[in-house]
Motif scaffolding. Structure first.
Motif, PDB file in Angstrom:
ATOM      1  N   CYS A  89       0.870  -1.171   0.000  1.00  0.00           N
ATOM      2  CA  CYS A  89       0.000   0.000   0.000  1.00  0.00           C
ATOM      3  C   CYS A  89       0.909   1.224   0.000  1.00  0.00           C
ATOM      4  N   PRO A 121     -10.772  -0.096  -7.997  1.00  0.00           N
ATOM      5  CA  PRO A 121     -11.109   0.134  -6.587  1.00  0.00           C
ATOM      6  C   PRO A 121      -9.935   0.002  -5.620  1.00  0.00           C
ATOM      7  N   GLU A 122      -8.883  -0.734  -6.000  1.00  0.00           N
ATOM      8  CA  GLU A 122      -7.786  -0.902  -5.039  1.00  0.00           C
ATOM      9  C   GLU A 122      -6.992   0.370  -4.830  1.00  0.00           C
ATOM     10  N   ASP A 171      -8.097   3.623  -6.880  1.00  0.00           N
ATOM     11  CA  ASP A 171      -9.153   4.633  -7.059  1.00  0.00           C
ATOM     12  C   ASP A 171      -8.538   6.024  -7.169  1.00  0.00           C
ATOM     13  N   VAL A 209     -17.919   9.234  -5.396  1.00  0.00           N
ATOM     14  CA  VAL A 209     -18.422   9.593  -4.079  1.00  0.00           C
ATOM     15  C   VAL A 209     -17.732  10.843  -3.513  1.00  0.00           C
ATOM     16  N   ASP A 210     -16.408  10.939  -3.719  1.00  0.00           N
ATOM     17  CA  ASP A 210     -15.658  12.047  -3.116  1.00  0.00           C
ATOM     18  C   ASP A 210     -16.021  13.395  -3.707  1.00  0.00           C
ATOM     19  N   GLN A 221     -19.209  14.224  -4.697  1.00  0.00           N
ATOM     20  CA  GLN A 221     -20.637  14.507  -4.583  1.00  0.00           C
ATOM     21  C   GLN A 221     -20.921  15.479  -3.451  1.00  0.00           C
ATOM     22  N   TYR A 222     -21.860  16.364  -3.699  1.00  0.00           N
ATOM     23  CA  TYR A 222     -22.370  17.267  -2.660  1.00  0.00           C
ATOM     24  C   TYR A 222     -21.270  18.065  -1.985  1.00  0.00           C
ATOM     25  N   LEU A 223     -20.356  18.596  -2.772  1.00  0.00           N
ATOM     26  CA  LEU A 223     -19.289  19.412  -2.201  1.00  0.00           C
ATOM     27  C   LEU A 223     -19.891  20.678  -1.597  1.00  0.00           C
ATOM     28  N   PRO A 224     -19.338  21.120  -0.468  1.00  0.00           N
ATOM     29  CA  PRO A 224     -19.937  22.279   0.216  1.00  0.00           C
ATOM     30  C   PRO A 224     -19.750  23.554  -0.605  1.00  0.00           C
ATOM     31  N   ARG A 253      -7.893  -2.127   4.518  1.00  0.00           N
ATOM     32  CA  ARG A 253      -7.609  -0.702   4.398  1.00  0.00           C
ATOM     33  C   ARG A 253      -8.392  -0.087   3.246  1.00  0.00           C
ATOM     34  N   ALA A 254      -8.359  -0.783   2.097  1.00  0.00           N
ATOM     35  CA  ALA A 254      -9.079  -0.243   0.941  1.00  0.00           C
ATOM     36  C   ALA A 254     -10.567  -0.132   1.264  1.00  0.00           C
ATOM     37  N   ASP A 280     -11.230   2.693   3.835  1.00  0.00           N
ATOM     38  CA  ASP A 280     -11.054   4.008   3.225  1.00  0.00           C
ATOM     39  C   ASP A 280     -12.264   4.375   2.379  1.00  0.00           C
ATOM     40  N   LYS A 281     -12.735   3.384   1.588  1.00  0.00           N
ATOM     41  CA  LYS A 281     -13.875   3.658   0.729  1.00  0.00           C
ATOM     42  C   LYS A 281     -15.119   3.963   1.557  1.00  0.00           C
ATOM     43  N   ARG A 329     -14.970   7.446   2.949  1.00  0.00           N
ATOM     44  CA  ARG A 329     -15.274   8.474   1.966  1.00  0.00           C
ATOM     45  C   ARG A 329     -16.763   8.498   1.632  1.00  0.00           C
ATOM     46  N   THR A 330     -17.385   7.313   1.631  1.00  0.00           N
ATOM     47  CA  THR A 330     -18.820   7.262   1.390  1.00  0.00           C
ATOM     48  C   THR A 330     -19.564   7.920   2.543  1.00  0.00           C
ATOM     49  N   ARG A 347     -19.443  11.541   2.255  1.00  0.00           N
ATOM     50  CA  ARG A 347     -20.387  12.004   1.242  1.00  0.00           C
ATOM     51  C   ARG A 347     -21.786  12.085   1.840  1.00  0.00           C
ATOM     52  N   ARG A 358     -22.169  15.130   3.907  1.00  0.00           N
ATOM     53  CA  ARG A 358     -22.299  16.333   3.083  1.00  0.00           C
ATOM     54  C   ARG A 358     -23.702  16.419   2.484  1.00  0.00           C
ATOM     55  N   LYS A 359     -24.201  15.266   2.034  1.00  0.00           N
ATOM     56  CA  LYS A 359     -25.520  15.243   1.398  1.00  0.00           C
ATOM     57  C   LYS A 359     -26.582  15.683   2.395  1.00  0.00           C
ATOM     58  N   LEU A 389     -26.414  19.416   3.120  1.00  0.00           N
ATOM     59  CA  LEU A 389     -26.935  20.222   2.017  1.00  0.00           C
ATOM     60  C   LEU A 389     -28.459  20.182   1.991  1.00  0.00           C
TER      61      LEU A 389
END
Lengths: 380, 388
Positions: A189, A230-231, A233, A258-259, A261-264, B191-192, B195-196, B199-200, B203, B206-207, B210
């Motif tokens: 990693c 995905p590993e 991304d 996802v990262d 979406q919906y940014l402030p 870890r992967a 992490d995902k 991040r979800t 999101r 944030r959703k 908003l």
């Protein structure tokens, strides 16, 4: 100070720079040397003084009360001039190794300055190779490169030095295939840990170094699918600094990673134009293969780039953005052109492109300047 | 020399033992009818061990147990036995029993830190499969106190954090583990994943933020629209003085705007910026009511009444509630006075009346048949004004 015999003047400093000399005298001498490195002629003068350079290096790695910081800053200025790399390394061949030790020492207070010297040195192939060798030297447990990545990615690795300049060091090192192989090792990693640093707010030096590293890694088109998958991304981390507080529709939003979406509403784009350009270039590299293009398209890159294009104030960044948008919305290329990195370019065209590239490069060098410099203290 | 002698005695004993059966039957054999049950009782051939061992029922088993769990053995040996027992239960997926065994092992407080670390880590694994992620986490932390670099404990800990949705911690633990073994596949995968998920989750936050902001903005806009029309709102208890009312009122209104009233309708605004209100009509004569869910402020009372009373309602016993006969009133509760509203007025006109107060965001009106006896009775003794 008389200008008539600068060599002699410089030589006079030497005894005061040696280790074991009185601390206050050392400090004054170091300050004077630092001031000299602030000017072209001063640097050239020092370049001819091998013994002085050697003494300077000794001071730069010496514990307190030695004036290690000023000595290191003098080295930063000297190393900024590629013409001085040869005399520096000839005077002290162990320079890269010793500074590396300081830069990666969690307790060393002037690790940032040491890293800055290495950042300047590693821009050129010979010192870069020396640095790679120093990193490869067998260390119990962790490899040197692993340690460097860890120092860069771990907040608070060194409580007294932020180590932003390790970013450009890594970027320069990543010009070599061996470094890229380590960074892109699928069984480890490594590259994944660099990705969040594209958003590092406190230092454009660090951000620039990381983005440069990622860009160099993306020349390895065999790894594109893995990088975009995905590993790792990687794409969202490249797009996020380019995205602003856009109000997309619900439908458009769902298409984005996802990262993004919906940014402030207070989301800022990357303020440094050069870094923005590098990010776009990196994404461009990822579109070299057909599957890569598909992945980049599917992950909604176009939406972000479209908004970037209408916001972008810098003309050359805008042009780069346009080119990428063209690739994303354009038709698939004809057979034989699927991997743009492997296309056979006719000789005449190759020559023309190289000329163009050379001219562009020269222009860039002039704009960017000679690399990180430390400020010199003026003599009192 | 000794061995030969022994052999001789043994042979002698064997011969005489065997000779016995020439005259006597063998008494120690199984009974024909219940040989299977008796078979099951012999420890070596048991398929399932009893959870409680009764020394009277099963003396052999009790014997064996006392050998294994003999208090005279060293704590390390005892702990090791408990560990093995726990591992056996674990393999059979009997996690509760495994936890018990490991706990017994830990109770011995033996001096071997490696063994204790393994006991903690294994118990953590059993707890994990029981879904007790917090307990599991506590155990791996105890294990790491003894052996900070115990990779299995780190992997388990990262998994627990993942289940507990502590994604940042999960990633940190994975990174620590990867420093020990940079290629450990389980850690790379964890870890992967963590992490995902992190991040979800970001999101989702944030959703939600908003969405909340949008809702607040909408409510604010509605409030402004009401204010702009000079419509007066009142909380549940009318008659509070103006000062306290105005502060608490906005909050109350905003609350009222965000939740739907019990009937499931709320104040809304259309694309042209016109409001539609839920309006309650009360028929005091028959104690009935009607709720118009969206009464556009520019529509007239008569328009709605025509629709509502197109057919006379079932409760209208005298069949007299026809649109032409109806009179609409609103009550000024403060002064206990009634105001008669011309049906040709629009809702907005009435709401803007200086003595009209909208209660709980639902304008309310009384309706009765003007010429009826009920109406005359109802209005008797009350001050009635005519609204122009």
């Amino acid at each position: 100070m008389s200008e008539t015999s600068p060599k002699a003047e410089a030589a006079k400093l030497l005894p005061f720079l040696t280790l074991g000399e009185r601390a206050d005298l050392q400090a004054a001498a170091a300050q004077h040397v630092l001031a000299l490195t602030g000017s072209g002629p001063g640097r050239t003068l020092l370049a001819g003084q091998a013994a002085l350079l050697r003494a300077l290096v000794e001071l730069a790695v010496a514990p307190p009360p030695a004036p290690a910081r000023d000595a290191a800053r003098a080295l930063v200025n000297l190393a900024a001039d590629p013409g001085l790399h040869k005399p520096l390394l000839e005077a002290e061949s162990g320079l890269p190794v010793r500074l590396l030790g300081c830069a990666l020492d969690p307790q060393w207070p002037w690790a940032e300055e040491a890293a800055a010297v290495l950042a300047n040195l590693s821009r050129e192939p010979v010192p870069c190779a020396a640095l790679i060798e120093a990193l490869a030297a067998p260390e119990p447990g962790e490899s040197g490169l692993e340690r460097l990545v860890r120092a860069l990615c771990t907040p608070g690795y060194n409580a007294r030095a932020p180590l932003h300049y390790l970013g450009p060091v890594l970027s320069n090192l990543s010009q070599r295939p061996a470094t890229r192989a380590f960074l892109l090792d699928r069984n480890r990693c490594v590259v994944q840990r660099l990705l969040p640093l594209t958003q590092y707010p406190d230092s454009s030096v660090r951000r620039g170094g990381v983005v440069g590293t990622l860009r160099n890694c993306c020349f390895e088109h065999r790894h594109h699918e893995w990088l975009l998958g995905p590993e790792v991304d990687i794409l969202p981390f490249l797009l996020l600094p380019l995205a602003g507080p856009e109000d997309f529709s619900e439908e458009e939003m769902e298409r984005l990673p996802v990262d993004l979406q919906y940014l402030p509403p207070d989301k800022q784009r990357e303020p440094d134009a050069d870094i923005r350009k590098m990010l776009i270039e990196t994404i461009m590299l990822l579109t070299a293969t057909a599957p890569g293009r598909k992945q980049v398209r599917d992950q909604g890159a176009y939406l972000i780039l479209r908004e970037l294009h209408s916001w972008e104030p810098e003309p050359d960044v805008q042009v780069t953005c346009e080119k990428l948008i063209q690739v994303l919305i354009g038709d698939e290329p004809e057979r034989g052109l699927e991997n743009l990195l492997e296309v056979q370019v006719p000789e005449e065209v190759e020559r023309q492109l190289q000329q163009q590239d050379h001219q562009e490069r020269e222009q860039q060098e002039l704009e960017l300047g000679p690399g990180p410099q430390a400020e010199g203290a003026s003599p009192t | 020399m000794e061995q030969q002698e022994l052999g001789a005695t043994f042979d002698d004993g064997m011969d005489s033992f065997l000779e016995k059966f020439q005259s006597q039957p063998y008494r120690g054999g199984f009974h024909e009818s219940q040989w299977e049950e008796e078979f099951e009782k012999i420890p070596l051939f048991m398929k399932n061990s009893p959870s409680e061992i009764d020394p009277l029922e099963n003396p052999d088993l009790a014997c064996l147990q006392s050998i294994i769990f003999d208090e005279e053995r060293s704590p390390e040996d005892q702990a090791r036995t408990y560990k093995d027992e726990g591992n056996d239960f674990f393999k059979e997926k009997d996690y509760k029993k495994a936890v018990t065994s490991y706990t017994e092992g830990l109770k011995k407080k033996c001096a071997d830190p490696d063994l204790n670390a393994v006991l903690y880590t294994n118990r953590a694994a059993a707890q994990y499969y029981l879904g007790n992620f917090r307990s599991s986490l506590n155990d791996v932390m105890a294990a790491r106190k003894l052996k900070p670099c115990h990779l299995k404990a780190i992997i388990r800990g990262a998994s627990c954090h993942l289940e507990l949705k502590n994604y940042v911690e999960a990633v940190n633990w994975c990174d620590e583990g990867l420093q020990i073994d940079a290629t450990e596949k389980k850690l790379l995968d964890l870890r992967a994943k963590a992490d995902k998920l992190k991040r979800t989750e970001q999101r989702d936050i944030r959703k939600a933020k908003l969405k909340e902001k949008k809702k607040q903005d909408q409510n604010e806009a509605l409030l402004q629209a009401i204010k702009a029309r000079n419509i007066k709102l009142v909380a549940e208890a009318p008659g509070e003085d103006e000062d306290s009312a105005s502060e608490g009122l906005s909050e109350l209104v905003l609350y009222g705007l965000s939740s739907e009233n019990p009937c499931g309708t709320r104040l809304s605004v259309d694309d042209q910026g016109r409001l539609s209100w839920p309006v309650l009509f009360l028929y005091p004569e028959y104690a009935q009511s009607d709720l118009v869910s969206a009464f556009h402020e520019d529509s007239r009372f008569i328009d709605h009444l025509m629709v509502m009373f197109g057919e006379t309602p079932s409760w209208d016993l005298e069949q007299k509630y026809c649109p032409d006969n109806l009179e609409v009133y609103f009550e000024d509760e403060d002064r206990a006075e009634l105001y008669c509203v011309p049906p040709s007025s629009t809702l907005l006109q009435v709401l803007q009346h200086p003595r009209y107060f909208v209660k709980a965001l639902i304008p309310t009106f009384l309706v009765c048949v003007g010429s009826s006896g009920f109406c005359r009775n109802y209005l008797r003794g009350k001050k009635v004004h005519q609204v122009k």
